[in-house]
Scaffold this motif. Structure first.
Motif, PDB file in Angstrom:
ATOM      1  N   TYR A  43       0.726  -1.093  -0.152  1.00 35.51           N
ATOM      2  CA  TYR A  43       0.032   0.079  -0.039  1.00 35.51           C
ATOM      3  C   TYR A  43       0.760   1.346   0.137  1.00 35.51           C
ATOM      4  CZ  TYR A  43      -4.351   2.564   1.292  1.00 35.51           C
ATOM      5  OH  TYR A  43      -5.366   3.398   0.680  1.00 35.51           O
ATOM      6  N   GLY A  44       1.945   1.298   0.961  1.00 33.72           N
ATOM      7  CA  GLY A  44       2.897   2.485   0.774  1.00 33.72           C
ATOM      8  C   GLY A  44       3.475   2.453  -0.305  1.00 33.72           C
ATOM      9  N   ALA A  45       4.116   1.433  -0.970  1.00 29.06           N
ATOM     10  CA  ALA A  45       4.699   1.544  -2.409  1.00 29.06           C
ATOM     11  C   ALA A  45       3.982   1.955  -3.250  1.00 29.06           C
ATOM     12  CB  ALA A  45       5.158   0.071  -2.832  1.00 29.06           C
ATOM     13  N   SER A  46       2.553   1.646  -3.335  1.00 28.45           N
ATOM     14  CA  SER A  46       1.519   2.262  -4.452  1.00 28.45           C
ATOM     15  C   SER A  46       1.537   3.688  -4.445  1.00 28.45           C
ATOM     16  CB  SER A  46       0.357   1.433  -4.487  1.00 28.45           C
ATOM     17  OG  SER A  46      -0.408   1.663  -3.114  1.00 28.45           O
ATOM     18  N   MET A  47       1.318   4.222  -2.996  1.00 23.38           N
ATOM     19  CA  MET A  47       1.071   5.495  -2.843  1.00 23.38           C
ATOM     20  C   MET A  47       2.404   6.376  -3.298  1.00 23.38           C
ATOM     21  SD  MET A  47      -0.403   5.483   1.100  1.00 23.38           S
ATOM     22  CE  MET A  47       0.125   7.065   1.408  1.00 23.38           C
ATOM     23  N   GLY A  48       3.533   5.826  -3.149  1.00 22.40           N
ATOM     24  CA  GLY A  48       4.611   6.127  -3.385  1.00 22.40           C
ATOM     25  C   GLY A  48       4.914   6.526  -5.108  1.00 22.40           C
ATOM     26  N   ALA A  53       3.898   9.855  -9.924  1.00 18.44           N
ATOM     27  CA  ALA A  53       3.445  10.211 -11.173  1.00 18.44           C
ATOM     28  C   ALA A  53       2.771  11.697 -11.214  1.00 18.44           C
ATOM     29  CB  ALA A  53       2.011   9.489 -11.035  1.00 18.44           C
ATOM     30  N   GLY A  54       2.741  12.333 -10.259  1.00 18.96           N
ATOM     31  CA  GLY A  54       2.394  13.746 -10.122  1.00 18.96           C
ATOM     32  C   GLY A  54       1.057  14.350 -10.997  1.00 18.96           C
ATOM     33  N   LEU A  55       0.169  13.383 -11.037  1.00 22.91           N
ATOM     34  CA  LEU A  55      -1.040  13.536 -11.724  1.00 22.91           C
ATOM     35  C   LEU A  55      -2.453  13.639 -10.742  1.00 22.91           C
ATOM     36  CD1 LEU A  55      -0.359  11.226 -14.637  1.00 22.91           C
ATOM     37  CD2 LEU A  55      -0.347  13.699 -14.491  1.00 22.91           C
ATOM     38  N   GLY A  56      -2.145  13.542  -9.578  1.00 21.52           N
ATOM     39  CA  GLY A  56      -3.348  13.836  -8.668  1.00 21.52           C
ATOM     40  C   GLY A  56      -3.268  12.572  -7.410  1.00 21.52           C
ATOM     41  N   LEU A  57      -3.626  12.872  -6.393  1.00 18.51           N
ATOM     42  CA  LEU A  57      -3.589  12.060  -5.321  1.00 18.51           C
ATOM     43  C   LEU A  57      -5.038  11.818  -4.740  1.00 18.51           C
ATOM     44  CD1 LEU A  57      -0.332  13.115  -3.600  1.00 18.51           C
ATOM     45  CD2 LEU A  57      -0.709  11.262  -5.026  1.00 18.51           C
ATOM     46  N   ASP A  58      -5.331  10.755  -3.870  1.00 22.85           N
ATOM     47  CA  ASP A  58      -6.484  10.667  -3.321  1.00 22.85           C
ATOM     48  C   ASP A  58      -6.770  11.614  -2.301  1.00 22.85           C
ATOM     49  OD1 ASP A  58      -6.116   9.015  -0.403  1.00 22.85           O
ATOM     50  OD2 ASP A  58      -4.643   8.563  -1.888  1.00 22.85           O
ATOM     51  N   PRO A  59      -7.778  11.844  -1.780  1.00 23.91           N
ATOM     52  CA  PRO A  59      -8.178  12.827  -0.757  1.00 23.91           C
ATOM     53  C   PRO A  59      -6.981  12.911   0.505  1.00 23.91           C
ATOM     54  CG  PRO A  59     -10.282  12.196  -1.452  1.00 23.91           C
ATOM     55  CD  PRO A  59      -9.098  11.292  -2.095  1.00 23.91           C
ATOM     56  N   TRP A  60      -6.986  11.710   1.215  1.00 24.23           N
ATOM     57  CA  TRP A  60      -6.072  11.767   2.272  1.00 24.23           C
ATOM     58  C   TRP A  60      -4.636  12.093   1.942  1.00 24.23           C
ATOM     59  CZ3 TRP A  60      -7.242  12.198   7.243  1.00 24.23           C
ATOM     60  CH2 TRP A  60      -8.524  11.926   7.905  1.00 24.23           C
ATOM     61  N   ASP A  61      -4.334  11.611   0.874  1.00 24.04           N
ATOM     62  CA  ASP A  61      -2.736  11.715   0.323  1.00 24.04           C
ATOM     63  C   ASP A  61      -2.772  13.262  -0.024  1.00 24.04           C
ATOM     64  OD1 ASP A  61      -1.928   9.043   1.159  1.00 24.04           O
ATOM     65  OD2 ASP A  61      -2.133   8.322  -0.827  1.00 24.04           O
ATOM     66  N   ALA A  62      -3.503  13.665  -0.595  1.00 26.10           N
ATOM     67  CA  ALA A  62      -3.229  15.179  -1.261  1.00 26.10           C
ATOM     68  C   ALA A  62      -3.304  15.944   0.204  1.00 26.10           C
ATOM     69  CB  ALA A  62      -4.751  15.761  -1.889  1.00 26.10           C
TER      70      ALA A  62
END
Length: 221
Positions: A43-48, A53-62
């Motif tokens: 999960y952490g790796a997928s977030m990385g 990618a710099g194309l947008g994150l999910d709400p919590w990660d933003a």
């Protein structure tokens, strides 16, 4: 694994979470602990990947990214600190964290920082899109893996279910309200909002639902 029906009406039908002791006594503990930790690292790796990618994150990660940019803390450290703060909000909701809950608050943050340390942000757009798609898919697999281990929800998911039980509102309303709030704060702090945010919102639910039967560990009830 129990499922929750999500509709527009207020509901209080969420089943009570098993106690941490019951989770540990449910059987197949070694398999479940290994699956939990592997899922959290993935999960952490997928977030990385999604961050790079710099194309947008999910709400919590933003939100996490916005806080990280306004402080001297790393992204992973912000994830951990936020998880601990959210866990404190469980106290008035009378929620009990499980092994998976505590692990979630720590392991994901460490894994995302490790990923960011070794994976550089690509320049070509096709590579960034590949990072985004891979991140979203792996996030769905990882989510199914740690949920299927049945060792307690993550801090943020537990906050949502606790609020549903205490307020009697629908899962949809509570989750949407929480995520819109953290998304707005993240955007205001400089978090990345974009096509990845929309893609994640539309795809993560179906991905987890599709993968969960493959990872759900049958336990004693």
């Amino acid at each position: 694994m129990s499922t929750v029906t999500d509709d527009a009406r207020p509901t209080t039908t969420l089943p009570p979470l098993p106690s941490p002791l019951a989770q540990l006594r449910a059987g197949r503990l070694t398999r479940r602990l290994v699956q939990l930790q592997a899922g959290l690292v993935l999960y952490g790796a997928s977030m990385g990947l999604m961050i790079q990618a710099g194309l947008g994150l999910d709400p919590w990660d933003a939100f996490h990214q916005g806080v990280a940019e306004r402080t001297s803390l790393s992204f992973g450290t912000v994830v951990i600190v936020t998880g601990v703060v959210v866990l404190l909000l469980w106290i008035p909701l009378r929620q009990w964290p499980g092994v998976g809950t505590v692990s979630n608050a720590i392991v994901i943050g460490l894994a995302v920082d490790a990923t960011l340390a070794v994976v550089e942000q690509p320049e070509p757009m096709w590579a960034r899109v590949t990072f985004l798609l891979a991140g979203v898919v792996l996030n769905g697999v990882a989510g199914a893996a740690y949920i299927g281990a049945q060792l307690g929800p993550g801090p943020r998911d537990g906050l949502m279910t606790g609020l549903v039980r205490r307020t009697g509102r629908s899962v949809r309303l509570v989750r949407t309200s929480l995520e819109l709030t953290v998304l707005a704060i993240g955007w205001a702090l400089g978090g990345t909002i974009g096509v990845g945010t929309v893609l994640y919102a539309l795809s993560i639910g179906p991905l987890v639902q599709a993968m969960l039967p493959r990872f759900e560990v049958r336990t004693r009830t």
